[in-house]
Scaffold this motif. Structure first.
Motif, PDB file in Angstrom:
ATOM      1  N   GLU A  31     128.364 -18.974   6.494  1.00 31.00           N
ATOM      2  CA  GLU A  31     127.711 -19.808   5.482  1.00 31.00           C
ATOM      3  C   GLU A  31     126.201 -19.546   5.438  1.00 31.00           C
ATOM      4  O   GLU A  31     125.611 -19.333   4.372  1.00 31.00           O
ATOM      5  CB  GLU A  31     127.988 -21.279   5.805  1.00 31.00           C
ATOM      6  N   TRP A  32     125.548 -19.527   6.615  1.00 32.51           N
ATOM      7  CA  TRP A  32     124.088 -19.318   6.651  1.00 32.51           C
ATOM      8  C   TRP A  32     123.745 -17.940   6.083  1.00 32.51           C
ATOM      9  O   TRP A  32     122.871 -17.801   5.234  1.00 32.51           O
ATOM     10  CB  TRP A  32     123.542 -19.448   8.086  1.00 32.51           C
ATOM     11  N   ILE A  33     124.452 -16.913   6.559  1.00 31.62           N
ATOM     12  CA  ILE A  33     124.095 -15.540   6.146  1.00 31.62           C
ATOM     13  C   ILE A  33     124.320 -15.360   4.643  1.00 31.62           C
ATOM     14  O   ILE A  33     123.466 -14.824   3.934  1.00 31.62           O
ATOM     15  CB  ILE A  33     124.878 -14.481   6.967  1.00 31.62           C
ATOM     16  N   ARG A 150     118.642 -13.015  15.760  1.00 31.39           N
ATOM     17  CA  ARG A 150     119.577 -13.275  14.659  1.00 31.39           C
ATOM     18  C   ARG A 150     118.911 -13.253  13.285  1.00 31.39           C
ATOM     19  O   ARG A 150     119.568 -13.168  12.257  1.00 31.39           O
ATOM     20  CB  ARG A 150     120.267 -14.623  14.869  1.00 31.39           C
ATOM     21  N   GLY A 151     117.581 -13.334  13.270  1.00 34.18           N
ATOM     22  CA  GLY A 151     116.860 -13.320  11.990  1.00 34.18           C
ATOM     23  C   GLY A 151     116.793 -11.928  11.356  1.00 34.18           C
ATOM     24  O   GLY A 151     116.569 -11.798  10.154  1.00 34.18           O
ATOM     25  N   THR A 152     117.006 -10.871  12.160  1.00 32.53           N
ATOM     26  CA  THR A 152     116.950  -9.513  11.586  1.00 32.53           C
ATOM     27  C   THR A 152     118.285  -8.762  11.699  1.00 32.53           C
ATOM     28  O   THR A 152     118.701  -8.101  10.755  1.00 32.53           O
ATOM     29  CB  THR A 152     115.869  -8.629  12.266  1.00 32.53           C
ATOM     30  N   VAL A 187     104.083  -6.520   9.358  1.00 35.84           N
ATOM     31  CA  VAL A 187     105.130  -7.510   9.047  1.00 35.84           C
ATOM     32  C   VAL A 187     106.549  -6.945   9.206  1.00 35.84           C
ATOM     33  O   VAL A 187     107.509  -7.710   9.228  1.00 35.84           O
ATOM     34  CB  VAL A 187     104.966  -8.143   7.632  1.00 35.84           C
ATOM     35  N   LEU A 188     106.659  -5.623   9.303  1.00 34.13           N
ATOM     36  CA  LEU A 188     107.976  -5.006   9.519  1.00 34.13           C
ATOM     37  C   LEU A 188     107.753  -3.700  10.268  1.00 34.13           C
ATOM     38  O   LEU A 188     107.255  -2.725   9.691  1.00 34.13           O
ATOM     39  CB  LEU A 188     108.665  -4.770   8.151  1.00 34.13           C
ATOM     40  N   SER A 189     108.078  -3.690  11.559  1.00 26.20           N
ATOM     41  CA  SER A 189     107.717  -2.521  12.366  1.00 26.20           C
ATOM     42  C   SER A 189     108.762  -2.240  13.441  1.00 26.20           C
ATOM     43  O   SER A 189     109.611  -3.081  13.733  1.00 26.20           O
ATOM     44  CB  SER A 189     106.354  -2.750  13.024  1.00 26.20           C
ATOM     45  N   LYS A 252     120.055 -10.936  -1.834  1.00 22.41           N
ATOM     46  CA  LYS A 252     120.448 -11.331  -3.190  1.00 22.41           C
ATOM     47  C   LYS A 252     119.383 -12.218  -3.829  1.00 22.41           C
ATOM     48  O   LYS A 252     119.090 -12.106  -5.019  1.00 22.41           O
ATOM     49  CB  LYS A 252     121.784 -12.088  -3.104  1.00 22.41           C
ATOM     50  N   ARG A 253     118.771 -13.088  -3.024  1.00 21.86           N
ATOM     51  CA  ARG A 253     117.743 -13.988  -3.570  1.00 21.86           C
ATOM     52  C   ARG A 253     116.501 -13.210  -4.003  1.00 21.86           C
ATOM     53  O   ARG A 253     115.832 -13.579  -4.960  1.00 21.86           O
ATOM     54  CB  ARG A 253     117.379 -15.064  -2.542  1.00 21.86           C
ATOM     55  N   ILE A 254     116.201 -12.109  -3.301  1.00 21.61           N
ATOM     56  CA  ILE A 254     115.062 -11.266  -3.710  1.00 21.61           C
ATOM     57  C   ILE A 254     115.377 -10.635  -5.066  1.00 21.61           C
ATOM     58  O   ILE A 254     114.560 -10.647  -5.989  1.00 21.61           O
ATOM     59  CB  ILE A 254     114.761 -10.158  -2.661  1.00 21.61           C
TER      60      ILE A 254
HETATM   61  O1  UT7 Z   1     114.305  -3.899   3.493  1.00 20.91           O
HETATM   62  C1  UT7 Z   1     113.491  -4.999   3.686  1.00 20.91           C
HETATM   63  C2  UT7 Z   1     114.029  -5.754   4.881  1.00 20.91           C
HETATM   64  N1  UT7 Z   1     113.596  -7.086   5.027  1.00 20.91           N
HETATM   65  C3  UT7 Z   1     114.069  -8.126   4.314  1.00 20.91           C
HETATM   66  O2  UT7 Z   1     114.844  -8.021   3.413  1.00 20.91           O
HETATM   67  C4  UT7 Z   1     113.620  -9.503   4.753  1.00 20.91           C
HETATM   68  C5  UT7 Z   1     113.372 -10.457   3.615  1.00 20.91           C
HETATM   69  N2  UT7 Z   1     113.470 -11.800   4.120  1.00 20.91           N
HETATM   70  C6  UT7 Z   1     114.657 -12.476   4.170  1.00 20.91           C
HETATM   71  O3  UT7 Z   1     115.659 -11.967   3.717  1.00 20.91           O
HETATM   72  C7  UT7 Z   1     114.659 -13.856   4.750  1.00 20.91           C
HETATM   73  O4  UT7 Z   1     113.342 -14.220   5.141  1.00 20.91           O
HETATM   74  C8  UT7 Z   1     115.619 -14.011   5.971  1.00 20.91           C
HETATM   75  C9  UT7 Z   1     117.054 -13.926   5.496  1.00 20.91           C
HETATM   76  C10 UT7 Z   1     115.355 -12.918   7.003  1.00 20.91           C
HETATM   77  C11 UT7 Z   1     115.422 -15.361   6.632  1.00 20.91           C
HETATM   78  O5  UT7 Z   1     115.597 -16.399   5.689  1.00 20.91           O
HETATM   79  P1  UT7 Z   1     114.538 -17.599   5.626  1.00 20.91           P
HETATM   80  O6  UT7 Z   1     115.009 -18.515   4.582  1.00 20.91           O
HETATM   81  O7  UT7 Z   1     113.181 -16.989   5.477  1.00 20.91           O
HETATM   82  O8  UT7 Z   1     114.714 -18.279   7.038  1.00 20.91           O
HETATM   83  P2  UT7 Z   1     113.690 -18.465   8.244  1.00 20.91           P
HETATM   84  O9  UT7 Z   1     113.393 -17.178   8.937  1.00 20.91           O
HETATM   85  O10 UT7 Z   1     112.510 -19.279   7.783  1.00 20.91           O
HETATM   86  O11 UT7 Z   1     114.548 -19.383   9.205  1.00 20.91           O
HETATM   87  C12 UT7 Z   1     115.022 -20.664   8.805  1.00 20.91           C
HETATM   88  C13 UT7 Z   1     115.909 -21.203   9.910  1.00 20.91           C
HETATM   89  C14 UT7 Z   1     115.237 -21.128  11.294  1.00 20.91           C
HETATM   90  O12 UT7 Z   1     115.637 -22.286  12.023  1.00 20.91           O
HETATM   91  P3  UT7 Z   1     114.662 -23.563  12.148  1.00 20.91           P
HETATM   92  O13 UT7 Z   1     113.414 -23.018  12.786  1.00 20.91           O
HETATM   93  O14 UT7 Z   1     114.434 -24.022  10.741  1.00 20.91           O
HETATM   94  O15 UT7 Z   1     115.447 -24.489  12.987  1.00 20.91           O
HETATM   95  C15 UT7 Z   1     115.858 -19.911  11.913  1.00 20.91           C
HETATM   96  O16 UT7 Z   1     115.863 -19.968  13.322  1.00 20.91           O
HETATM   97  O17 UT7 Z   1     117.096 -20.426  10.024  1.00 20.91           O
HETATM   98  C16 UT7 Z   1     117.257 -19.982  11.367  1.00 20.91           C
HETATM   99  N3  UT7 Z   1     117.936 -18.679  11.343  1.00 20.91           N
HETATM  100  C17 UT7 Z   1     119.264 -18.566  11.396  1.00 20.91           C
HETATM  101  N4  UT7 Z   1     120.258 -19.473  11.457  1.00 20.91           N
HETATM  102  C18 UT7 Z   1     121.508 -19.008  11.469  1.00 20.91           C
HETATM  103  C19 UT7 Z   1     117.372 -17.438  11.270  1.00 20.91           C
HETATM  104  N5  UT7 Z   1     118.342 -16.503  11.256  1.00 20.91           N
HETATM  105  C20 UT7 Z   1     119.519 -17.180  11.332  1.00 20.91           C
HETATM  106  C21 UT7 Z   1     120.848 -16.764  11.359  1.00 20.91           C
HETATM  107  N6  UT7 Z   1     121.822 -17.703  11.417  1.00 20.91           N
HETATM  108  N7  UT7 Z   1     121.210 -15.455  11.300  1.00 20.91           N
END
Ligand code: UT7
Length: 321
Positions: A31-33, A150-152, A187-189, A252-254
């Motif tokens: 769901e989150w992903i 888990r964020g990357t 920001v990405l390295s 998808k949101r981008i």
């Molecule tokens: O080719 C270019 C490559 N880079 C990209 O495409 C990155 C672009 N950015 C993104 O796609 C988004 O920023 C992400 C998908 C990486 C993250 O989404 P976000 O809405 O920016 O979330 P966030 O990093 O602000 O994290 C929100 C919450 C955090 O928890 P708390 O601090 O609110 O409690 C994270 O710890 O979501 C948590 N979180 C997760 N939860 C479940 C981060 N990764 C996950 C995960 N599963 N995989």
């Protein structure tokens, strides 16, 4: 004079990994992903190398173009995850597919790598140096992921996509843009192996991908529409004149944010990141190959490509299919 894409090909590792599979390894959920990224699954290498996947994609692109490997004059590989520092991936592919007559080298502009390689091939062909080029974007980024972050690690998948281009008389590439913003590279390295010589020893064996996801997200939604608009202006076209937008598949949101800023309906933005995730430099040619295979790319269509990624690098290309 210009260039035209006359063949496409792609290759993915065998192992498909779903979000539910990842949820067994870390604190995440389907769901989150899906909600935050649109990704449902990705393919991860269980031994397939960048050179192997790239070679397969190249062979398929040549077959699709009806060309033999010996005919290739320029072979460009875009990758930021090669197995070998030397020889370069393009030379490994050259040996694998038997393209002995080509000049072969790599280019690293991360997720914009394929696009920059396409522009490089265009410049060579436009200058009259070569008549054709085989261009491949290939990555096994899973080896550069920190599987505790888990964020990357949930974002990326492995794979390769290739195109064969050749000189054409009429309009092929109508306009392009490409930019780099090295000052924001942090920001990405991902660190490479540390310095180690008789005078200095740094034990570092190389690092993992580190990313400020929010910064990258904001950069993409702002800069990609600007890069596309710049390419469209050069082509003297408006956003609505484009039949298909084949964008880097990061989130998808981008993509939805970019479509909104351009004022174009989402139906013109095909997506495969739900099945393959973010495959970095492979993303654009992989999607092109899927669309080509499905008969969605017809001669005469106007197609806009756009990529962005680490560097930061970004750009766009408007072309006649
Ligand atoms: O080719 C270019 C490559 N880079 C990209 O495409 C990155 C672009 N950015 C993104 O796609 C988004 O920023 C992400 C998908 C990486 C993250 O989404 P976000 O809405 O920016 O979330 P966030 O990093 O602000 O994290 C929100 C919450 C955090 O928890 P708390 O601090 O609110 O409690 C994270 O710890 O979501 C948590 N979180 C997760 N939860 C479940 C981060 N990764 C996950 C995960 N599963 N995989």
């Amino acid at each position: 004079m210009s260039i035209r894409i006359i063949g496409t090909g792609s290759a993915l590792p065998e192992r498909c990994v779903t979000n539910d599979d990842l949820a067994k390894l870390m604190d995440t959920s389907d769901e989150w992903i899906r909600e935050r990224t649109g990704i449902g699954s990705r393919y991860l290498s269980t031994g397939e190398t960048v050179a192997y996947l790239a070679g397969k994609a190249c062979e398929r692109a040549l077959e699709n173009a009806g060309k033999e490997a010996e005919e290739v004059e320029l072979l460009l590989a875009a990758t930021c995850s090669p197995e070998m520092a030397l020889p370069c991936t393009a030379c490994q592919i050259q040996a694998q597919i038997g393209a002995g007559g080509a000049a072969a080298f790599d280019l690293n502009a991360a997720c914009a790598g394929f696009l920059f390689a396409l522009h490089t091939a265009y410049a060579y062909i436009e200058a009259g140096i070569y008549k054709n080029a085989l261009i491949v974007g290939a990555e096994v980024l899973s080896k550069l992921m920190d599987w505790t972050d888990r964020g990357t690690c949930i974002l990326f998948g492995d794979g390769a996509g290739a195109v064969f281009v050749e000189k054409c008389g009429e309009s092929g590439i109508l306009g392009f843009s490409q930019h780099s913003d090295g000052a924001r590279g942090g920001v990405l390295s991902c660190a490479a192996r540390g310095l180690h010589n008789p005078y200095f020893k740094d034990a570092s064996e190389g690092g993992f991908v580190r990313m400020d996801g929010r910064e990258v997200f904001a950069f993409a939604v702002r800069q990609v529409p600007a890069a596309i608009s710049e390419a469209l202006e050069k082509a003297r076209l408006r956003p609505e004149d484009v039949d298909l937008y084949v964008l880097h598949q990061a989130n998808k949101r981008i993509i939805e944010g970019i479509a909104k800023r351009l004022g174009v309906g989402p139906e013109k933005f095909p997506i495969n990141l739900d099945r393959v995730g973010n495959t970095s430099s492979a993303a654009i040619p992989l999607l092109l190959d899927e669309l080509n295979g499905a008969g969605r790319l017809r001669r005469g269509m106007t197609v806009a490509l756009s990529g962005f990624g680490a560097g930061l690098t970004y750009g766009a290309c408007v072309l006649k299919w």
